[in-house]
Scaffold this motif. Sequence first.
Motif, PDB file in Angstrom:
ATOM      1  N   ILE A   1      -7.138  23.500 -10.171  1.00 49.27           N
ATOM      2  CA  ILE A   1      -6.088  24.331 -10.754  1.00 49.27           C
ATOM      3  C   ILE A   1      -5.435  23.575 -11.902  1.00 49.27           C
ATOM      4  O   ILE A   1      -5.133  22.386 -11.785  1.00 49.27           O
ATOM      5  N   GLY A   2      -5.217  24.257 -13.011  1.00 51.09           N
ATOM      6  CA  GLY A   2      -4.494  23.678 -14.132  1.00 51.09           C
ATOM      7  C   GLY A   2      -3.093  24.251 -14.197  1.00 51.09           C
ATOM      8  O   GLY A   2      -2.924  25.473 -14.294  1.00 51.09           O
TER       9      GLY A   2
ATOM     10  N   GLY B   1     -12.497  18.194  -4.041  1.00 49.31           N
ATOM     11  CA  GLY B   1     -11.471  17.155  -4.042  1.00 49.31           C
ATOM     12  C   GLY B   1     -11.266  16.480  -5.377  1.00 49.31           C
ATOM     13  O   GLY B   1     -10.566  15.471  -5.453  1.00 49.31           O
ATOM     14  N   LYS B   2     -11.855  17.015  -6.448  1.00 48.25           N
ATOM     15  CA  LYS B   2     -11.739  16.409  -7.771  1.00 48.25           C
ATOM     16  C   LYS B   2     -10.815  17.253  -8.645  1.00 48.25           C
ATOM     17  O   LYS B   2     -10.811  18.479  -8.558  1.00 48.25           O
ATOM     18  N   ALA B   3     -10.076  16.596  -9.508  1.00 49.45           N
ATOM     19  CA  ALA B   3      -9.150  17.299 -10.402  1.00 49.45           C
ATOM     20  C   ALA B   3      -9.880  17.718 -11.668  1.00 49.45           C
ATOM     21  O   ALA B   3      -9.534  17.292 -12.776  1.00 49.45           O
ATOM     22  N   ASN B   4     -10.893  18.561 -11.523  1.00 53.23           N
ATOM     23  CA  ASN B   4     -11.711  18.994 -12.656  1.00 53.23           C
ATOM     24  C   ASN B   4     -11.694  20.513 -12.736  1.00 53.23           C
ATOM     25  O   ASN B   4     -12.139  21.199 -11.802  1.00 53.23           O
ATOM     26  N   LEU B   5     -11.172  21.053 -13.840  1.00 48.27           N
ATOM     27  CA  LEU B   5     -11.020  22.503 -13.965  1.00 48.27           C
ATOM     28  C   LEU B   5     -12.347  23.237 -13.913  1.00 48.27           C
ATOM     29  O   LEU B   5     -12.443  24.330 -13.342  1.00 48.27           O
ATOM     30  N   HIS B   6     -13.396  22.648 -14.501  1.00 49.33           N
ATOM     31  CA  HIS B   6     -14.694  23.313 -14.534  1.00 49.33           C
ATOM     32  C   HIS B   6     -15.296  23.453 -13.138  1.00 49.33           C
ATOM     33  O   HIS B   6     -16.136  24.316 -12.900  1.00 49.33           O
ATOM     34  N   GLN B   7     -14.852  22.606 -12.217  1.00 49.08           N
ATOM     35  CA  GLN B   7     -15.376  22.644 -10.864  1.00 49.08           C
ATOM     36  C   GLN B   7     -14.476  23.407  -9.901  1.00 49.08           C
ATOM     37  O   GLN B   7     -14.741  23.459  -8.702  1.00 49.08           O
ATOM     38  N   GLY B   8     -13.391  23.967 -10.406  1.00 50.80           N
ATOM     39  CA  GLY B   8     -12.541  24.793  -9.556  1.00 50.80           C
ATOM     40  C   GLY B   8     -11.157  24.259  -9.278  1.00 50.80           C
ATOM     41  O   GLY B   8     -10.423  24.819  -8.456  1.00 50.80           O
TER      42      GLY B   8
ATOM     43  N   GLY C   1       9.293  18.262 -16.795  1.00 51.12           N
ATOM     44  CA  GLY C   1       8.226  17.874 -15.884  1.00 51.12           C
ATOM     45  C   GLY C   1       8.016  18.890 -14.780  1.00 51.12           C
ATOM     46  O   GLY C   1       7.547  18.547 -13.684  1.00 51.12           O
ATOM     47  N   THR C   2       8.344  20.145 -15.053  1.00 48.55           N
ATOM     48  CA  THR C   2       8.202  21.210 -14.062  1.00 48.55           C
ATOM     49  C   THR C   2       7.093  22.186 -14.462  1.00 48.55           C
ATOM     50  O   THR C   2       6.691  22.245 -15.626  1.00 48.55           O
ATOM     51  N   ALA C   3       6.630  22.955 -13.486  1.00 47.48           N
ATOM     52  CA  ALA C   3       5.532  23.894 -13.715  1.00 47.48           C
ATOM     53  C   ALA C   3       5.976  25.066 -14.582  1.00 47.48           C
ATOM     54  O   ALA C   3       7.091  25.587 -14.440  1.00 47.48           O
ATOM     55  N   ILE C   4       5.078  25.468 -15.478  1.00 45.34           N
ATOM     56  CA  ILE C   4       5.311  26.651 -16.310  1.00 45.34           C
ATOM     57  C   ILE C   4       4.522  27.827 -15.751  1.00 45.34           C
ATOM     58  O   ILE C   4       5.062  28.878 -15.437  1.00 45.34           O
ATOM     59  N   GLN C   5       3.219  27.650 -15.629  1.00 46.15           N
ATOM     60  CA  GLN C   5       2.334  28.644 -15.035  1.00 46.15           C
ATOM     61  C   GLN C   5       1.047  27.920 -14.658  1.00 46.15           C
ATOM     62  O   GLN C   5       0.895  26.727 -14.921  1.00 46.15           O
ATOM     63  N   ALA C   6       0.103  28.617 -14.010  1.00 46.19           N
ATOM     64  CA  ALA C   6      -1.107  27.955 -13.538  1.00 46.19           C
ATOM     65  C   ALA C   6      -2.305  28.883 -13.633  1.00 46.19           C
ATOM     66  O   ALA C   6      -2.178  30.114 -13.578  1.00 46.19           O
ATOM     67  N   VAL C   7      -3.502  28.270 -13.781  1.00 45.86           N
ATOM     68  CA  VAL C   7      -4.747  29.030 -13.822  1.00 45.86           C
ATOM     69  C   VAL C   7      -5.794  28.314 -12.980  1.00 45.86           C
ATOM     70  O   VAL C   7      -5.774  27.086 -12.832  1.00 45.86           O
ATOM     71  N   GLN C   8      -6.716  29.103 -12.439  1.00 52.54           N
ATOM     72  CA  GLN C   8      -7.889  28.581 -11.747  1.00 52.54           C
ATOM     73  C   GLN C   8      -9.059  29.511 -12.071  1.00 52.54           C
ATOM     74  O   GLN C   8      -8.937  30.728 -11.978  1.00 52.54           O
ATOM     75  N   HIS C   9     -10.184  28.924 -12.446  1.00 52.54           N
ATOM     76  CA  HIS C   9     -11.342  29.715 -12.863  1.00 52.54           C
ATOM     77  C   HIS C   9     -10.948  30.711 -13.960  1.00 52.54           C
ATOM     78  O   HIS C   9     -11.355  31.882 -13.935  1.00 52.54           O
TER      79      HIS C   9
END
Length: 335
Positions: free
Chosen positions: A199-200, A190-197, A208-216
């Motif tokens: 999504i960025g 439930g935390k907004a932390n990329l190192h813990q999983g 103010g719109t999404a470009i692309q996203a990564v997780q892990h």
Amino acid sequence: MLNWLKKYLASPRQLRQLGVLGLNERNLACISAHNPRSSFPSVDDKLLTKLLAEDYQIATPALLGTIRHQAEITRFEGYLPKQGGFVIKPAKGSGGKGILVIQYVSGNRYLKASGEWISREAVQRHLSNLISGLYSLGGHPDAAIIEKLIHSAKDFADFTFEGVPDIRVIIYQGYPVMAMMRLSTKDSDGKANLHQGAIGVGVDLTLGTAIQAVQHDRPVFIHPDTGSPLEKLRIQNWHYLLDLAARCYDMTGLGYLGADLVVDAEQGPLLLELNARPGLAIQMANGTGVKPRLQAIDQHRAELRGPAEVSEVRVKVAQQLFGKQVCSARQLNVE
């Protein structure tokens, strides 16, 4: 930090072509060159940041109480709201470590954002570890901050799991140069932390719109817990949020910093915290490097005539220079 980029790009030359900023260059050319050591305490200590933000009329999450000594721990419930949840965080923590998010209290049981129930004793142990310096920079004794729980704006309900997404904006010499939204997941507790999983999601500076996203360190296209397509993410009041972030330069005097913002359902945009050593994963989330943008700002400032630009003008300049960036996994040679 850049393992995902290195895996899918053929050579370091392509990294340079993308303008990727590396760790050593960030430390020397950005942090050491533009961040006076005397200004670090106002950013490293979240309590000082709150006081400074109040002077500059920048809203932050409501402070419920502060615990500095072990003897005060048994009385922590006196700081809690009568209704709703709360957040415990170290005053001098980093990387999201030591943050405990409680959604609901029932007697001596506390419901975490992940859905796990913990005991009153577990909360006390967490406070004890926090004050002892387990999560602080350098391991020094710390203070525990208890804040009112932020409730995410309804616009983001489909893009987060049991937590509040935040917005990281990199500010260089007062100009926003890159932004991403961090979305909490079940993996990230439930935390907004990329190192813990978490999504960025890279965010276009104009729209103010999404470009692309990564997780892990890997590209993702839907939220793993809600099933929502990430390409549909759009942030309202985007220009105001960028202006709030840009004003943090005037507030701190730091030439290179990360401003973390949230949008509360009731209070609207808030400054969550500042970071004098922002990480580099934001480049992965945007699919491009930040270095050319820093160079563009240097050139713009060198050509300025007259007084320094105010925050609102700096935002408009950044949007003209870096907005409407169209990036995709395909552009990074991802099959």
